[in-house]
Scaffold this active site. Structure first.
Site, mmCIF file in Angstrom:
data_model
loop_
_atom_site.group_PDB
_atom_site.id
_atom_site.type_symbol
_atom_site.label_atom_id
_atom_site.label_comp_id
_atom_site.label_asym_id
_atom_site.label_seq_id
_atom_site.Cartn_x
_atom_site.Cartn_y
_atom_site.Cartn_z
ATOM 1 N N ASN A 277 -5.643 12.328 0.389
ATOM 2 C CA ASN A 277 -4.803 11.463 1.218
ATOM 3 C C ASN A 277 -5.683 10.689 2.190
ATOM 4 O OD1 ASN A 277 -2.101 10.578 1.940
ATOM 5 N ND2 ASN A 277 -2.340 11.718 3.834
ATOM 6 N N LYS A 278 -5.069 9.863 2.987
ATOM 7 C CA LYS A 278 -5.771 9.031 3.962
ATOM 8 C C LYS A 278 -6.788 9.842 4.764
ATOM 9 C CE LYS A 278 -6.415 5.511 6.827
ATOM 10 N NZ LYS A 278 -6.832 4.152 6.488
ATOM 11 N N ASP B 46 -2.039 10.365 -1.940
ATOM 12 C CA ASP B 46 -2.319 9.343 -2.938
ATOM 13 C C ASP B 46 -2.624 9.943 -4.300
ATOM 14 O OD1 ASP B 46 -2.816 6.392 -1.599
ATOM 15 O OD2 ASP B 46 -3.059 8.038 -0.188
ATOM 16 N N ARG C 148 0.857 -1.180 0.000
ATOM 17 C CA ARG C 148 0.000 0.000 0.000
ATOM 18 C C ARG C 148 0.896 1.234 0.000
ATOM 19 N NH1 ARG C 148 2.398 1.590 3.656
ATOM 20 N NH2 ARG C 148 0.864 3.163 4.137
ATOM 21 N N GLN D 237 -2.348 2.360 10.177
ATOM 22 C CA GLN D 237 -1.068 2.362 9.464
ATOM 23 C C GLN D 237 0.001 3.185 10.169
ATOM 24 O OE1 GLN D 237 -4.091 3.043 7.820
ATOM 25 N NE2 GLN D 237 -3.882 2.566 5.638
ATOM 26 N N ARG E 232 -7.278 -0.717 -7.054
ATOM 27 C CA ARG E 232 -7.426 0.357 -6.064
ATOM 28 C C ARG E 232 -7.619 1.656 -6.850
ATOM 29 N NH1 ARG E 232 -4.679 0.476 -0.806
ATOM 30 N NH2 ARG E 232 -6.187 2.114 -0.497
#
Length: 356
Positions: A250-251, A240, A51, A199, A88
């Protein structure tokens, strides 16, 4: 970077097999997994054994090599490419890597296609490692400036894992931290736990520990009060997908950290290689936001009293959960973008000056 004193990359090709570090087993088990088919590569991306946008791109490139090894028929390669891209949706590096691979092998004689594809996949990974190293060199200047003014430990807050485990080596958000540490600048990292999947706790803290960099895990909602208490000197996160206007995907939770940083005058930086820039989508509303299995929220993994990894339910049986994996931070809340070519404001003009 190192695990138990030994240097690793996150992915490599050996004897016609792709090898990865299975990140779903970290931090409790260190397992090297073999990918032998393109379906193995797709599954590794879907299940998050690999990931992080740059590593997903590298895995997709090697996945196409595995597809060619299986069957170099044009239709099979095309179908494999589409399935890799669909594995993804949010990370732009995945499609970028596949498009680059397809362009490289287009029109190539079948006897040469495998060697050419393998060389290109290796080049994509080598290039990312160099980009991340340069991101660290450029971002180091920011940490140095803070240290020269403060004359004390620089406290850095990060979110999710944008470390070397999310790339090929060095990481994006962590690269400046690693460079500062190697230069002898005292740094301490506030590590967001980063629900769901943890994470930050499972990966960022793990790799910082291996590099002997002081760090403290905090709940995702703790960053705000730390900023209010002047215990955060800067924030640095990965991404990302970053649009050409500077908006950052992003996350999930990144946007809230950016708001807290803005309210407390804490610099908020985003580190990224150029492969993560999306030059096509103009409106952040058009970014595909992945909605993942709600079990990532309702269940959590840990080590039990017998040192076995166990997954347990933490929600009421009848409760429903919504699991959006990413959010978007508008460019106006981003102090700067740290890239392999330098640091720029989060804007179209800024990015265009670096990447003409």
């Amino acid at each position: 970077m190192k695990i138990e004193g030994k240097e690793y990359r996150t992915i490599w090709f050996e004897k016609n097999i792709v090898k990865i570090i299975d990140q779903t087993k970290l931090p409790h088990q260190f397992i090297i997994k073999e990918l032998k088919t393109v379906k193995d590569a797709i599954n590794s991306i879907k299940t998050m054994e690999v990931r992080g946008a740059p590593l997903i791109g590298g895995t997709a490139a090697y996945g196409l090599v595995l597809a060619i090894q299986e069957n170099n028929d044009t239709k099979f390669i095309k179908k494999s490419s589409e399935e890799l891209i669909d594995s993804r949706p949010t990370a732009i590096n995945l499609k970028w890597a596949i498009d680059r691979m397809l362009k490289t092998i287009s029109g190539i004689n079948s006897d040469q296609i495998l060697d050419i594809a393998l060389n290109e996949a290796k080049e994509i990974c080598d290039e990312d490692e160099k980009f991340c190293e340069n991101i660290g060199i450029n971002g180091l200047k920011i940490i140095e400036e803070i240290y020269n003014k403060k004359k004390d430990t620089v406290n850095i807050l990060t979110h999710c894992n944008a470390g070397w485990l999310a790339t090929i080596n060095w990481g994006t958000a962590t690269s400046p931290i690693y460079h500062a540490h190697k230069k002898g600048i005292p740094v301490h990292v506030w590590v967001d736990e980063t629900r769901p999947r943890n994470q930050g706790a499972n990966l960022t803290s793990y790799e910082l520990n291996e590099e002997e960099i002081p760090n403290t895990i905090i709940a995702d909602n703790t960053g705000g009060i730390l900023m209010q208490r002047n215990e955060v000197d800067m924030c640095i996160v990965g991404t990302d997908r970053t649009l050409s206007n500077g908006d950052v995907c992003n996350k999930i939770g990144t946007y809230l950290k950016a708001l807290a940083a803005h309210d407390n005058n804490v610099p908020f930086y985003v580190a990224l290689p150029s492969s993560t820039i999306d030059w096509e989508i103009k409106d952040a509303k058009d970014i595909p936001i992945e909605e993942r299995n709600s079990e990532e929220l309702s269940h959590i993994e840990g080590v039990d009293e017998n040192n076995k990894i166990k997954k347990v339910l933490i929600y009421p049986y009848k409760s429903k959960a919504m699991n959006l994996a990413f959010d978007v931070t508008p460019a106006k809340y981003v102090t700067g973008l740290i890239t392999e070519r330098g640091i720029t404001e989060a804007s179209f003009d800024g990015l265009k000056k670096l990447f003409k």
